[in-house]
Write an enzyme that holds these catalytic residues in place. Structure first.
Site, PDB file in Angstrom:
ATOM      1  N   LEU A   1      46.015  33.277  40.487  1.00 50.72           N
ATOM      2  CA  LEU A   1      46.903  32.858  41.682  1.00 50.72           C
ATOM      3  C   LEU A   1      47.427  33.936  42.471  1.00 50.72           C
ATOM      4  CD1 LEU A   1      47.316  29.874  42.644  1.00 50.72           C
ATOM      5  CD2 LEU A   1      49.594  30.204  41.780  1.00 50.72           C
ATOM      6  N   GLY A   2      46.866  34.917  42.932  1.00 54.19           N
ATOM      7  CA  GLY A   2      47.244  36.233  43.625  1.00 54.19           C
ATOM      8  C   GLY A   2      47.506  35.542  45.066  1.00 54.19           C
ATOM      9  N   ARG A   3      47.567  36.792  45.849  1.00 49.79           N
ATOM     10  CA  ARG A   3      47.480  36.568  47.239  1.00 49.79           C
ATOM     11  C   ARG A   3      46.623  35.595  47.800  1.00 49.79           C
ATOM     12  NH1 ARG A   3      47.967  42.066  47.393  1.00 49.79           N
ATOM     13  NH2 ARG A   3      49.960  42.787  47.770  1.00 49.79           N
TER      14      ARG A   3
ATOM     15  N   ALA B   1      35.264  36.632  43.460  1.00 54.91           N
ATOM     16  CA  ALA B   1      36.038  37.724  42.864  1.00 54.91           C
ATOM     17  C   ALA B   1      35.063  39.176  42.826  1.00 54.91           C
ATOM     18  CB  ALA B   1      36.524  37.464  41.398  1.00 54.91           C
ATOM     19  N   ARG B   2      34.725  39.462  41.551  1.00 53.80           N
ATOM     20  CA  ARG B   2      33.685  40.539  41.388  1.00 53.80           C
ATOM     21  C   ARG B   2      32.774  40.194  40.196  1.00 53.80           C
ATOM     22  NH1 ARG B   2      35.359  42.220  45.375  1.00 53.80           N
ATOM     23  NH2 ARG B   2      36.594  44.091  45.769  1.00 53.80           N
TER      24      ARG B   2
ATOM     25  N   GLU C   1      23.901  43.720  43.569  1.00 50.52           N
ATOM     26  CA  GLU C   1      23.898  43.355  44.964  1.00 50.52           C
ATOM     27  C   GLU C   1      23.085  44.459  45.986  1.00 50.52           C
ATOM     28  OE1 GLU C   1      28.406  41.484  44.894  1.00 50.52           O
ATOM     29  OE2 GLU C   1      28.013  43.134  46.630  1.00 50.52           O
TER      30      GLU C   1
ATOM     31  N   HIS D   1      28.352  39.205  49.798  1.00 51.06           N
ATOM     32  CA  HIS D   1      29.538  39.838  49.852  1.00 51.06           C
ATOM     33  C   HIS D   1      30.493  39.876  51.158  1.00 51.06           C
ATOM     34  CE1 HIS D   1      31.884  42.844  46.954  1.00 51.06           C
ATOM     35  NE2 HIS D   1      32.787  42.211  47.759  1.00 51.06           N
TER      36      HIS D   1
END
Lengths: 346, 349
Positions: B182-184, B265-266, B295, B314
């Site tokens: 729960l970041g930005r 995310a990553r 990727e 991406h």
């Protein structure tokens, strides 16, 4: 399970009804199109029908008119089928109610049906949120070019581009044309994306409702069109709204704008839309409905990269379509047992 | 006839020279920065060049390589875009007046921060400008998977596929979303999900009581306890040793069979082969991946051949508006450093 859920869920309500029916009355005979997961009534709808009525499938009826004609008291309509015309009405002397699974009844000749003393019911409200979800899905996917991105990944000949960009939804301006139940549900979703919302409607909503979603009223469509990055059509199809979007309206829109239609295809003049997209008068379109529907194979609109289509799926989730069928059956049973009708069109 | 036209008479060429000299004069006041190149597809698109020119005289990498002596002493900042130009000690040796390296993006993995610290050069990044854009993308992927958008599109347009209005999606309104991180961005996803009247749960290494209260979110300290409650799960964590491989076989088993998993995310946050297994065995319903290992995926990779998987290249931060904002923010940081002022978005070394 709490009382409120039992009270509100049409399916559970129907089960209570069914118990009442089993205790005495026979199930009514009802005409319906065909059981077919792709082109007719899918299995979950068939199950609900069979539980509560004696279903007469349309093809069966055509083969055995004498057997069924007097028995049939109701028709369940699923995506405009079976087709209701004077000939069908003549063949069903004891018909009392036509119950549509869906909200829009623009395809019915209501004058004809009224003149025969028939009730017509529909299933509004119950599909509002699912349809609004589809409206936002089309808006987001179109703005951010999701399907193009997915295709790019699958094409080994296409090299990924860092600058493959779409248009931002957060902070953009949305115009909602038709702020009924579905339109307002769209506004609630768009508001959460910090979209700047304008709306045009026959009547203005109360101030508290406007403030809850930050929506500003536009008395004219023209006023709305020139201000918006995204325009979504959410009106019913009526004599007034047919062809509401034509060359003039597209010219009023921003060249960077996207038109989204989750209402009825013929609210947009298809040729005018094609021209507007080809001439870059507007930037993109996302259509759950078209005119005609479906578009004929190889229609030029379907070749454009900047048009996203879905096959009239606004209400297409298991829960919602099941709820709609359950409600339509409830409406029909209410009409036949002389109860007050909640969802009565005529 | 306007005054300007009078001034440029009698010859149009004279007028152009006049205007060009005016522009040069104002440019001479601006500090010089080094940056990569213009390329509509893979570097700066032309439309962003004026944004940079508002702040700086630009030295493009190719010009710098050809004529280092001309520019080296004047360059006070470097704008790094898409990892270019690459910051090496050799490059730093040639730029005695370099004050700052501003990277136009969130991550700093591509920078040798210790090297820059040792040379007394400031660093800035842009961690926040694209948050709305990426949150929008997270929701876009969620709703598209829920409503089976690729299949719906095909049904409506592909002549080989029948027009089937009975393709049923998964209901979004009233469903439950689990946000992992729960970041930005995660917080903004929660805001948007609430617009769809979703019930929102979250897991994070840090509990965020104010954010919880602001949006009525439900906290789960254990990821494993969160997962079985969710119809949709979205991973929005940075890649760290703790988050590396956090979503694997066990996690997919804990999810509902009807669950849809989204990763923005990553790629290494997910044990990709175990995800493939989970999808093939119908342990979960569907997945959407904006990031993969590698990727792009090779053409025969199983993920590219499953009907219940959407993959995108991406593109979470790929809106014109967001990109422009990132360039603008990077320029602001770079200018502040050059002027000796407090640096917005400084990466403290």
């Amino acid at each position: 399970m709490c009382f409120r859920i039992i009270y509100c869920c049409p399916r559970l309500h129907l089960q209570n009804q069914k118990m009442a029916d089993n205790s005495g009355n026979a199930k009514p005979f009802v005409l319906a199109s065909r059981p077919d997961d792709e082109k007719g009534i899918p299995y979950y709808g068939v199950d609900i029908l069979k539980k509560h009525v004696n279903v007469v499938w349309y093809d069966d009826f055509l083969q055995n008119k004498e057997k069924y004609a007097q028995l049939i008291h109701g028709i369940i309509l699923w995506v405009t089928a079976p087709r209701v015309d004077a000939a069908l009405l003549d063949a069903l002397p004891n018909l009392k109610v036509i119950s549509n699974v869906g909200a829009g009844v623009n395809f019915l000749d209501l004058d004809l049906l009224a003149s025969r003393g028939l009730n017509v019911c529909n299933t509004p409200r119950i599909l509002n949120e699912t349809t609004a979800d589809m409206g936002m899905t089309l808006l987001l996917a179109s703005a951010r070019r999701l399907l193009e991105g997915d295709q790019m990944v699958r094409d080994p000949n296409v090299k990924w581009q860092i600058n493959f960009c779409g248009r931002q939804v957060s902070g953009a301006t949305l115009g909602i044309v038709g702020m009924g139940g579905i339109g307002y549900a769209v506004a609630q979703r768009a508001h959460a994306f910090r979209m700047n919302i304008f709306y045009h409607n026959r009547t203005r909503r109360p101030q508290t409702e406007e403030e809850a979603v930050g929506a500003q009223y536009c008395a004219t469509l023209e006023e709305l069109l020139s201000q918006c990055d995204f325009v979504i059509i959410v009106t019913p199809l009526t004599a007034e709204t047919k062809g509401m979007f034509g060359k003039k309206q597209f010219e009023l829109m921003k060249p960077s704008a996207t038109i989204i239609n989750i209402a009825r295809g013929s609210i947009i003049d298809t040729e005018a839309l094609l021209e507007a997209l080809q001439n870059k008068t507007i930037a993109a379109a996302a259509l759950d409905v078209t005119d005609p529907e479906p578009l004929p194979d190889h229609h030029p609109l379907s070749k454009l990269q900047n048009v996203t289509f879905t096959a009239h799926m606004g209400s297409a989730t298991v829960q919602t379509r099941s709820n709609m069928m359950a409600l339509a059956v409830q409406n029909l049973l209410d009409a036949l047992s002389g109860k007050p009708l909640v969802n009565q069109v005529i | 006839m306007g005054l300007e036209k009078l001034l440029t008479c009698p010859s149009i060429r004279a007028g152009e020279k006049y205007r060009a000299s005016q522009e040069m004069a104002s440019l001479e006041d601006k500090p010089m920065v080094l940056t990569s190149h213009v390329d509509e597809l893979n570097a700066y698109p032309q439309i962003f060049v004026p944004v940079i020119k508002k702040y700086f005289r630009i030295v493009w990498w190719a010009d710098f390589e050809n004529d280092q002596e001309r520019y080296a002493n004047e360059i006070q900042g470097i704008l790094v875009n898409g990892g270019l130009p690459k910051i090496t000690s050799e490059l730093l040796d040639t730029l005695p007046n370099l004050k700052i390296v501003s990277t136009l993006g969130v991550g700093t993995d591509h920078l040798d921060l210790q090297l820059l610290k040792s040379r007394g050069i400031k660093v800035s990044s842009v961690p926040d400008v694209s948050s709305d854009c990426v949150a929008d993308w997270g929701m876009t992927l969620l709703v598209a998977a829920a409503r089976k958008l690729p299949e719906a599109m095909k049904s409506a347009t592909d002549t080989a596929t029948p027009f089937n209005y009975n393709i049923l999606g998964k209901k979004i309104t009233g469903s439950t979303l689990g946000i992992v991180g729960l970041g930005r961005i995660g917080y903004r996803i929660a805001e948007r999900a609430l617009g769809f009247k979703m019930r929102v749960l979250y897991n994070d290494i840090t509990r965020r009581p104010e954010k919880e209260a602001a949006l009525s979110l439900e906290y789960y300290s254990s990821l494993d306890k969160l997962l079985p409650n969710c119809d949709f799960i979205i991973t929005v964590v940075p890649l760290t040793p703790q988050t590396h491989g956090m979503m694997g076989r066990e996690q997919f088993k804990l999810m509902k069979k009807s669950a849809i998993f989204i990763n923005i995310a990553r790629a290494p946050v997910v044990q990709q082969d175990e995800l493939v297994e989970a999808l093939q065995s119908r342990t979960i319903q569907a997945a959407v991946l904006d990031v993969t290992s590698p990727e792009p995926l090779p053409p025969h990779h199983p993920l590219l051949h499953m009907p219940n998987v959407i993959i995108t290249p991406h593109m979470g931060a790929n809106s014109l508006e967001s990109r422009r904002g990132v360039v603008e923010a990077g320029c602001e940081s770079c200018t502040a450093a050059i002027q000796g002022k407090a640096i917005p978005r400084e990466v403290v070394l």
